[in-house]
Motif scaffolding. Structure first.
Motif, short mmCIF file in Angstrom:
data_model
loop_
_atom_site.label_atom_id
_atom_site.label_comp_id
_atom_site.label_asym_id
_atom_site.label_seq_id
_atom_site.Cartn_x
_atom_site.Cartn_y
_atom_site.Cartn_z
N UNK A 1 0.84 -1.19 0.00
CA UNK A 1 0.00 0.00 0.00
C UNK A 1 0.88 1.25 0.00
N UNK A 2 0.85 1.98 -1.09
CA UNK A 2 1.77 3.09 -1.33
C UNK A 2 1.06 4.43 -1.18
N UNK A 3 1.72 5.36 -0.47
CA UNK A 3 1.25 6.74 -0.37
C UNK A 3 1.81 7.50 -1.57
N UNK A 4 0.98 8.20 -2.33
CA UNK A 4 1.50 8.88 -3.51
C UNK A 4 0.78 10.20 -3.76
N UNK A 5 1.45 11.05 -4.56
CA UNK A 5 0.84 12.25 -5.11
C UNK A 5 0.17 11.83 -6.43
N UNK A 6 -1.09 12.23 -6.66
CA UNK A 6 -1.79 11.79 -7.86
C UNK A 6 -1.40 12.51 -9.15
N UNK A 7 -0.61 13.60 -9.04
CA UNK A 7 -0.25 14.37 -10.23
C UNK A 7 1.13 14.95 -10.05
N UNK A 8 2.14 14.11 -10.10
CA UNK A 8 3.49 14.56 -9.76
C UNK A 8 4.54 13.87 -10.63
N UNK A 9 4.29 13.79 -11.93
CA UNK A 9 5.31 13.22 -12.81
C UNK A 9 6.57 14.08 -12.76
N UNK B 1 -1.94 9.15 -11.03
CA UNK B 1 -3.03 8.18 -10.86
C UNK B 1 -2.97 7.04 -11.87
N UNK B 2 -2.35 7.32 -13.01
CA UNK B 2 -2.26 6.29 -14.06
C UNK B 2 -1.08 5.35 -13.86
N UNK B 3 -0.30 5.57 -12.80
CA UNK B 3 0.84 4.69 -12.53
C UNK B 3 1.99 4.83 -13.50
N UNK B 4 2.19 6.05 -14.03
CA UNK B 4 3.20 6.26 -15.06
C UNK B 4 4.53 6.77 -14.53
N UNK B 5 4.66 7.00 -13.23
CA UNK B 5 5.85 7.61 -12.69
C UNK B 5 6.95 6.63 -12.28
N UNK B 6 8.10 7.21 -11.98
CA UNK B 6 9.25 6.43 -11.52
C UNK B 6 8.87 5.62 -10.28
N UNK B 7 8.24 6.29 -9.33
CA UNK B 7 7.93 5.62 -8.06
C UNK B 7 6.84 4.57 -8.23
N UNK B 8 5.93 4.79 -9.18
CA UNK B 8 4.94 3.76 -9.48
C UNK B 8 5.61 2.49 -10.01
N UNK B 9 6.56 2.71 -10.92
CA UNK B 9 7.25 1.57 -11.52
C UNK B 9 8.07 0.80 -10.48
#
Length: 285
Positions: free
Chosen positions: A34-42, A47-55
Motif C-alpha cells: 500500500x503506497x502513499x502517492x501524489x496523484x499528479x506529480x510526474x 493516478x495512471x501509474x506512469x511515474x518512476x515511483x509507481x514503476x
C-alpha cells in the motif's frame, strides 16, 4: 515530488508535523503493498501509474508477491500526516510506504538510499548556451549573455540561492514551489515555459530535468547536472519512508532495495534521471 521540492523540495516536501512513534505490533500478513502517492506529480507518480515511483513500487510488489495499491493525496502541506500517519479510530492506515523521500527527512523512518541525484540546469539550443556542460561554464559566459537570460527557478530552492550567490537574481524568473492548483505539476516549467521560449533556462531537481527534457522533442534541450558548492547543496540521496517504530517493515523494505537494485537502476535510466555519486560534489556546504 513537488518541485524538489517536495524537496526537493531548498529541499522541501513541505511537511510540517513532528514524527510520531508507531507501535510495532504483531501485524497481520500484508495483502497488498500500500503506497502513499501524489496523484499528479510526474515524473514521480500519478493516478495512471506512469511515474518512476509507481514503476519501482510494482517491482517491489512483484518481489513480495503482492498487488500494489495507492492512497493519493497532493504532496503539499501535511502530506505525511494525511497519508502515512492518517488513521481513523477503528480503522487501519491507508498506506504503508512513501517511495521517494530525501535522506535526513525526519517525518518518517528513512530507509537506506537507492539513488543520488542533483539539481540540473536545462537550456534550449540556439540561446547562446550551446556547449555549456557544467555550472562553471555557465557562470563563465559573457556577462552580457547572462544578463539577458530568463532563468526559471522554484522559490525557496537551492537554485534560487545559487542565483543570489552569483549575482543573477535579476535574471531569475520565480515559480511557486507550492501551488494550490491541483493540475499544476513540477515539469511544467520545462514542458510548457522553456519549450515555448518564455524562459531560456530552467534549474530544477534532476529527475524532473531529465524526464521532461527527454519528453520535449522541440526545441532540443540539454541537461547539465550542477555540483554543490559551499553554501548551496544541489545533490541529495533519495530513499523510502515508513512509519517510525516499524523496524521490521523498514528492514524488509531495505532488503527489497538491495535485492531489486538492478531493476530500480534500470527504471531510473529509462526515465533519464541524472545520477551522481558522493564524489560528484567535492565541496560540501
Amino acid at each position: 515530488m513537488r518541485p524538489f521540492a517536495a524537496a526537493c523540495l531548498g529541499l522541501t516536501l513541505a511537511l510540517a508535523q513532528p514524527p510520531v512513534a508507531a507501535q510495532e505490533a504483531a501485524a497481520e500478513p500484508r495483502t497488498a503493498l500500500r503506497v502513499c502517492q501524489d496523484p499528479n506529480n510526474l515524473p514521480f507518480s500519478n493516478r495512471s501509474g506512469e511515474g518512476i515511483e509507481n514503476r519501482i513500487a510494482e517491482v517491489l510488489g512483484k518481489a513480495m508477491g503482492l498487488p500494489v495499491t495507492y492512497y493519493s493525496f497532493p504532496q503539499r502541506m501535511a502530506f505525511i500526516r494525511n497519508t502515512l500517519r492518517y488513521k481513523l479510530p477503528g480503522q487501519d492506515y491507508p498506506c504503508d510506504i512513501v517511495i521517494g523521500v530525501p535522506v535526513g527527512f525526519d517525518q518518517v523512518a528513512v530507509t537506506k538510499p537507492y539513488y543520488r541525484s542533483t539539481y540540473a540546469l536545462v537550456y534550449a539550443s540556439g540561446k547562446g548556451l550551446d556547449g555549456v556542460r557544467s555550472g562553471e561554464q555557465f557562470l563563465a559566459l559573457d556577462k552580457r549573455v547572462l544578463s539577458q537570460l530568463r532563468i526559471g527557478v522554484y522559490d525557496r530552492s537551492p537554485a534560487a540561492e545559487w542565483l543570489n550567490r552569483h549575482g543573477l537574481v535579476d535574471s531569475g524568473v520565480p515559480y511557486r514551489t507550492l501551488d494550490a492548483n491541483p493540475d499544476q505539476y513540477p515539469g511544467q516549467i520545462i514542458e510548457s515555459d522553456l519549450a515555448a521560449g518564455k524562459i531560456d533556462v530552467a534549474i530544477v531537481w534532476g529527475p524532473i530535468a531529465g524526464y521532461f527534457a527527454k519528453r520535449v522533442s522541440q526545441p532540443r534541450l540539454t541537461v547539465v547536472p550542477l555540483k554543490s558548492e559551499r553554501g548551496v547543496q544541489f545533490d541529495y540521496q533519495m530513499a523510502m519512508g515508513v512509519r517510525h517504530g516499524e523496524r521490521a517493515w523498514k528492514a524488509q523494505v531495505e532488503a527489497l532495495i538491495d535485492a531489486q537494485r538492478g531493476a530500480i537502476e534500470a527504471i531510473l535510466a529509462e526515465y533519464n534521471v541524472p545520477l551522481v555519486d558522493e564524489t560528484f560534489s567535492a565541496t560540501r556546504p
